[in-house]
Design a protein around this motif. Structure first.
Motif, short mmCIF file in Angstrom:
data_model
loop_
_atom_site.label_atom_id
_atom_site.label_comp_id
_atom_site.label_asym_id
_atom_site.label_seq_id
_atom_site.Cartn_x
_atom_site.Cartn_y
_atom_site.Cartn_z
N GLY A 1 0.80 -1.21 0.00
CA GLY A 1 0.00 0.00 0.00
C GLY A 1 0.84 1.26 0.00
N ILE A 2 0.14 2.38 -0.08
CA ILE A 2 0.72 3.72 0.10
C ILE A 2 -0.01 4.34 1.29
CG2 ILE A 2 0.87 6.04 -0.85
CD1 ILE A 2 1.23 4.83 -3.59
N HIS A 3 0.75 4.74 2.29
CA HIS A 3 0.19 5.37 3.48
C HIS A 3 0.64 6.82 3.52
CE1 HIS A 3 0.69 1.03 5.19
NE2 HIS A 3 -0.30 1.11 4.32
N ILE A 4 -0.28 7.72 3.77
CA ILE A 4 0.02 9.15 3.78
C ILE A 4 -0.26 9.71 5.18
CG2 ILE A 4 -0.61 11.40 2.81
CD1 ILE A 4 -1.26 9.99 0.20
N HIS A 5 0.74 10.39 5.74
CA HIS A 5 0.65 10.95 7.09
C HIS A 5 0.49 12.46 7.02
CE1 HIS A 5 2.08 7.29 9.34
NE2 HIS A 5 2.47 6.99 8.11
N MET A 6 -0.34 13.00 7.92
CA MET A 6 -0.51 14.45 8.06
C MET A 6 -0.41 14.81 9.54
SD MET A 6 -3.76 15.07 5.54
CE MET A 6 -3.62 16.86 5.68
N ASP A 7 0.13 15.99 9.80
CA ASP A 7 0.31 16.44 11.18
C ASP A 7 -1.01 16.94 11.75
OD1 ASP A 7 1.15 18.01 13.53
OD2 ASP A 7 3.16 17.67 12.74
N HIS A 8 -1.29 16.62 13.05
CA HIS A 8 -2.48 17.14 13.71
C HIS A 8 -2.52 18.66 13.67
CE1 HIS A 8 -3.65 13.47 16.41
NE2 HIS A 8 -3.79 13.25 15.13
N ASP A 9 -1.33 19.30 13.69
CA ASP A 9 -1.28 20.75 13.74
C ASP A 9 -1.81 21.40 12.47
OD1 ASP A 9 -0.29 20.92 16.31
OD2 ASP A 9 1.81 20.81 15.66
N ALA A 10 -2.06 20.62 11.42
CA ALA A 10 -2.62 21.19 10.20
C ALA A 10 -4.11 21.47 10.35
CB ALA A 10 -2.38 20.25 9.02
N PHE A 11 -4.74 21.00 11.43
CA PHE A 11 -6.19 21.08 11.57
C PHE A 11 -6.59 21.88 12.81
CE2 PHE A 11 -5.31 17.15 9.31
CZ PHE A 11 -6.25 17.14 8.30
N THR A 12 -7.64 22.66 12.67
CA THR A 12 -8.42 23.09 13.82
C THR A 12 -9.41 21.97 14.13
OG1 THR A 12 -10.12 24.13 12.46
CG2 THR A 12 -8.24 25.51 13.14
N THR A 13 -10.07 22.05 15.25
CA THR A 13 -11.04 21.03 15.60
C THR A 13 -12.18 20.99 14.57
OG1 THR A 13 -10.55 21.41 17.94
CG2 THR A 13 -12.54 20.15 17.42
N GLY A 14 -12.67 22.17 14.17
CA GLY A 14 -13.75 22.21 13.19
C GLY A 14 -13.33 21.64 11.85
#
Length: 971
Positions: A738-751
């Protein structure tokens, strides 16, 4: 791309000669040394008709029961269409359309639908459909071997293309005539260009008496010379049976030859920037600076200048350790073929007998390349392993061990990997190896008895025979290391040199002889020339320029590179990577650090974002601004398996490719970059090909979408050529990689995270409530190219309602809880959720099937970017919402109640397609959407026409659709 003809009469009228088949809009067509010739269409048609289409016995009736009336008349069958396809177009079709390739690999022979917004791509679809539409009615005249005339295999254009090209490669380009007359691999490229414009495939579509297309016949036409004849003729070859591919003709290359000193055809095709290129002062071509060395003129007191790698072995007399430069033959000697021949003859051959006269001495010093390792990952680590140097070298005060310049070591690396410098195994006389650089291992191991110092293309090469196998050498012969009549004795390697480490692993992987320049050898010749000591600049010869792929992986200025396969829990220093204004640069910074390297290379918008980030009151908000505005940054795990057949099942060879793939991933770091970082690593994963040496997992640093789209083409080419996405020893398909893609939590606000999670869970609900067949129509499934499975399960995030084992069941509650908590309560197998919240500080998207095709890999990243941007817009329309306490928000709760996957997908496609800048940003995703019928323009934009009661409004709508059709997703 190709021509469609309705009859043989039309073919004769439009294409009477070979040259009439050429597309005048395409430059570079050539017949080589052939002249134009007439095409005998009548002969070709008679062969097609005469082979099969006649009155035949009804083979469905047993032979003992047949009568004279038991016949079937196939004479009523006719040719409904004729397709004429140039060889170069056939080759392009093999790579231009991933749509048909995907259909072929997934065993779907149905017609391709939808416009592709690219003329050549459309043409491939049209030809594909000509065959796909015959599948329901395919039939051939019956025979004793096929009683009812049925066809077992369905018609795929991709299969027909590959079978034609395989015939060309195996029986034509691999033929003896081709190899003998075009020995040098660089000249072979020119020969292939001639073939591309002179060889044409002809496919006849046959219809029955009712006009229904039933089958096809393959043929080809190409020019050739008969021995002893000056006339060019055209060979017409037809397949032996229907649905087969004709066998290529062998005679074309008997008079095909190229001259090494009139045709210089080296030129890299990848121009990343003007500053990366310089002019070779020998051949006059613009070449990549990483493919150049320094040279000086023989007998002239002047500064060094650059020459290309091909001019090193053909235009120099050896390497001078004092000046760290190669010594070029006297000015004007190589300006014409005749002068070069006379020059070589005067130096090496007796003018009367044509034999060696012993006046010329070559000192060949052996160099071994250290096998790259973690400690020393450079592919340029070449060691002088000679036992000792000759008297003349000591007299010139050369050091005991020669240390080559970086450019010279790059040249040896290139030479070691080019077949032209390697003597053929078992050869008594190895033809085609030019210049003064030779492979050492093959000679030392006794696999080769001799080498050719100069190619026969120079009108008489010089055979240099390895003599020490036949008699003992005396000390003087060994010490001098010189050519004498029919023998040469190169400096041997040191007897005590260690070939292997303590674990029996080889320390060296390549070896080369390099000629060291001795001015005494050329003294007499130079004294007799009127231009001795001249200072004129080297003359520039006329050249033939052939675009070639880069021949060398640039080291990118990194002092060390970790090329080992690291353990599964290996942790590397994490850097965030963004696109910069400099073509050869990247913005990088360690995670947690506030400042980027080289901020002067930042895009103006990035400078504004950094200014805003620095005004934030908390480190959390500072990180959010960077991640959401300069990012988001996508770290990728890419699982793949090496092509065993391409590398002869040699795991050592595959290991070298694994290492070079990591190197190729990196950009050409510009000198303006004060900091540089390794952007990709190898990690061991036991699930990839069962943990074998063929399996490879590439793990990248977090990179913005712009940085991903600037990944060097060398990487994508190497990935596609050397790896497959799945492999099973038994040949069945394996969707485990597979291909797994990671993103940082800091890229998101809660909304924003609420909206992001809502998008994916609504796709899950289609699978959970309606089944996989319905889920296949979701955009997530089409991009991921696989559904719920062991490694990426489409299930609801698990939340324990009362912390006593009772699972939360309401889907809206589950989505809200996931966004507010930023984690789930699932146990050890939670890491196999399609959207995985078990990792600290990052979200992992595991949905995607692996692929080694550039546009498919980038389409997956662009898809995640599009989901991120679309959900951010939706969240912003509701209002800002961010909490670290897990507090509820009624406005968000009310908005996201019972949304659907169709609603979300329409939102996403409208975001992707509605602006020109987005159509460029998501071009690979749009291409995938076109190929999978992922969006409907009328549904997305057609509703606007209901409210456009003005002519201007209607025109705006039409213009929008035209722009979308023409811009997005082209090849």
């Amino acid at each position: 791309m190709f021509w469609t003809i309705n009859s043989i009469t039309e073919a004769k009228e439009q294409f009477p000669t070979l040259s009439s088949l050429w597309d005048e809009t395409t430059p570079g067509n050539t017949l080589g040394r052939m002249t134009d010739a007439n095409i005998n269409w009548d002969y070709l048609y008679e062969k097609v008709r005469g082979n099969h289409f006649s009155t035949q016995p009804d083979y469905s009736i047993p032979a003992n029961e047949r009568t004279n009336e038991s016949v079937i008349d196939y004479e009523q069958w006719s040719v409904s269409k004729i397709y004429i396809i140039p060889h170069k177009s056939m080759t392009a079709m093999n790579r231009i359309c991933s749509c048909q390739n995907s259909r072929f690999e997934n065993e779907d022979p149905s017609p391709l639908t939808g416009r592709t917004a690219h003329h050549d791509h459309d043409e491939v679809h049209r030809l594909h459909n000509a065959f796909a539409n015959m599948n329901a009615d395919r039939l051939v005249p019956s025979s004793a071997w096929n009683n009812n005339g049925t066809v077992g295999n369905e018609y795929y254009l991709q299969d027909i293309i590959r079978r034609n090209l395989r015939q060309y490669i195996d029986r034509f380009a691999g033929g003896r005539q081709f190899k003998m007359s075009s020995k040098h691999k660089y000249y072979k490229a020119e020969a292939e260009r001639v073939v591309g414009s002179s060889l044409h495939y002809v496919i006849f579509i046959h219809a029955d008496e009712n006009g229904v297309d039933r089958c096809w016949t393959s043929a080809y036409i190409m020019p050739y010379h008969e021995p002893g004849s000056a006339e060019t003729k055209v060979s017409h070859q037809v397949a032996y049976s229907l649905n087969e591919v004709s066998t290529p003709f062998y005679g074309y290359y008997e008079s095909f030859s190229w001259d090494a000193f009139e045709k210089v055809i080296y030129k890299p095709g990848d121009r990343s920037g003007v500053r990366q290129y310089k002019e070779c002062k020998s051949c006059g071509q613009q070449v990549n600076k990483n493919n150049c060395v320094f040279a000086i003129d023989m007998g002239a007191q002047r500064s060094r200048y650059s020459i290309c790698f091909l001019c090193v072995p053909t235009q120099t007399a050896g390497y001078d350790p004092h000046t760290k430069a190669f010594v070029r033959y006297p000015n004007m000697v190589s300006s014409s073929e005749s002068r070069m021949r006379n020059f070589l003859r005067s130096r090496l051959l007796d003018e009367d007998t044509g034999e060696l006269n012993g006046r010329h001495t070559m000192t060949l010093v052996p160099f071994f390349r250290n096998k790259p390792s973690t400690r020393n990952s450079s592919s340029y680590a070449w060691d002088d392993v000679s036992a000792g140097h000759t008297d003349w070298m000591r007299d010139r005060q050369y050091p005991t061990i020669l240390h080559l310049s970086l450019e010279a070591r790059k040249y040896l690396t290139w030479s070691s990997q080019e077949d032209v410098f390697t003597p053929d195994e078992g050869a008594i006389e190895s033809i085609g190896h030019v210049g003064n650089t030779f492979d050492w291992f093959g000679i030392d191991d006794g696999e080769v008895e001799s080498i050719m110092a100069w190619d026969r293309l120079t009108d008489g090469g010089i055979n240099i025979y390895q003599g020490y196998e036949e008699h003992e050498l005396d000390d003087d012969e060994y010490e001098n290391g010189q050519i004498t009549e029919t023998h040469f004795n190169a400096l041997s390697n040191h007897n005590d040199i260690a070939y292997y480490d303590d674990d029996a692993n080889p320390l060296y992987d390549y070896s080369m002889f390099l000629t060291i320049y001795d001015p005494n050898q050329w003294q007499a010749y130079m004294d007799g020339q009127t231009y001795r000591g001249g200072t004129a600049t080297p003359s520039v010869r006329q050249v033939v320029r052939i675009d070639r792929a880069p021949i060398h992986v640039v080291r990118h200025g990194l002092p060390e590179m970790n090329l080992e396969k690291n353990t599964w829990d290996f942790t590397f220093p994490v850097w965030q990577v963004a696109l910069s204004t400099h073509a050869d640069g990247r913005l990088i910074k360690p995670v947690g650090q506030d400042n980027w390297s080289n901020p002067e290379m930042m895009i103006p918008a990035q400078l504004l974002h950094m200014s805003d980030a620095n005004r934030q009151a908390s480190s959390d908000m500072h990180a959010h601004v960077i991640n959401s505005r300069i990012g988001p940054f996508y770290g990728m795990e890419l699982e793949m398996v090496g092509r065993r057949e391409r590398h002869n099942h040699d795991t050592n060879e595959m290991e070298n490719v694994h290492r070079r793939l990591i190197e190729a991933f990196h950009p050409s770091w510009s000198e303006v970059n004060s900091q540089r970082a390794q952007l990709a690593y190898r990690v061991k994963d036991s699930s990839v090909d069962s943990g074998s040496s063929w399996g490879q997992e590439l793990v990248s640093q977090p990179m913005s979408i712009g940085a991903w789209q600037q990944t060097p083409d060398e990487f994508w080419t190497m990935l596609k050529d050397n790896y497959v996405a799945m492999y099973n020893e038994g040949g069945s398909r394996n969707f485990g990689n597979g291909i797994h893609i990671h993103m940082d939590h800091d890229a998101f606000t809660t909304g924003h995270l609420w909206a992001f999670v809502d998008y994916f869970i609504r796709q899950h609900m289609v699978y959970l409530e309606e089944g996989e067949s319905e889920a296949e129509d979701t955009l997530l499934y089409k991009v991921a190219q696989r559904g719920s499975g062991r490694w990426a399960q489409w299930r609801l995030p698990y939340h324990d309602r009362t912390r006593s084992g009772r699972q939360m069941t309401n889907v809206n509650d589950i989505i809200a809880a996931t966004a507010l908590r930023r984690r789930t309560d699932r146990g050890g197998d939670g890491k196999y959720d399609g959207i995985n919240f078990t990792k600290d500080n990052t979200i992992e998207l595991r949905y995607f099937n692996s692929t080694t095709v550039k546009d498919r890999v980038l389409a997956r990243v662009e898809f995640v970017e599009a989901v991120y941007r679309t959900t951010k817009e939706v969240a912003a329309s509701i209002g800002h919402f961010d909490t670290r306490e897990g507090s509820e928000n009624e406005a968000y709760r009310d908005f996201f109640v019972d949304l659907t996957s169709d609603w979300w997908d329409d939102k996403l496609w409208h975001h992707v397609l509605s602006s020109e800048i987005n159509r460029r940003r998501y071009s690979n995703l749009i291409k995938l959407g076109r190929e999978t019928n992922g969006f409907d323009l009328n549904r997305l934009f057609g509703a606007h026409t209901l409210y456009s009661d003005t002519l201007a409004g209607a025109r705006q709508f039409v213009d929008t659709l035209v722009n979308i059709t023409e811009e997005g997703g082209t090849q």
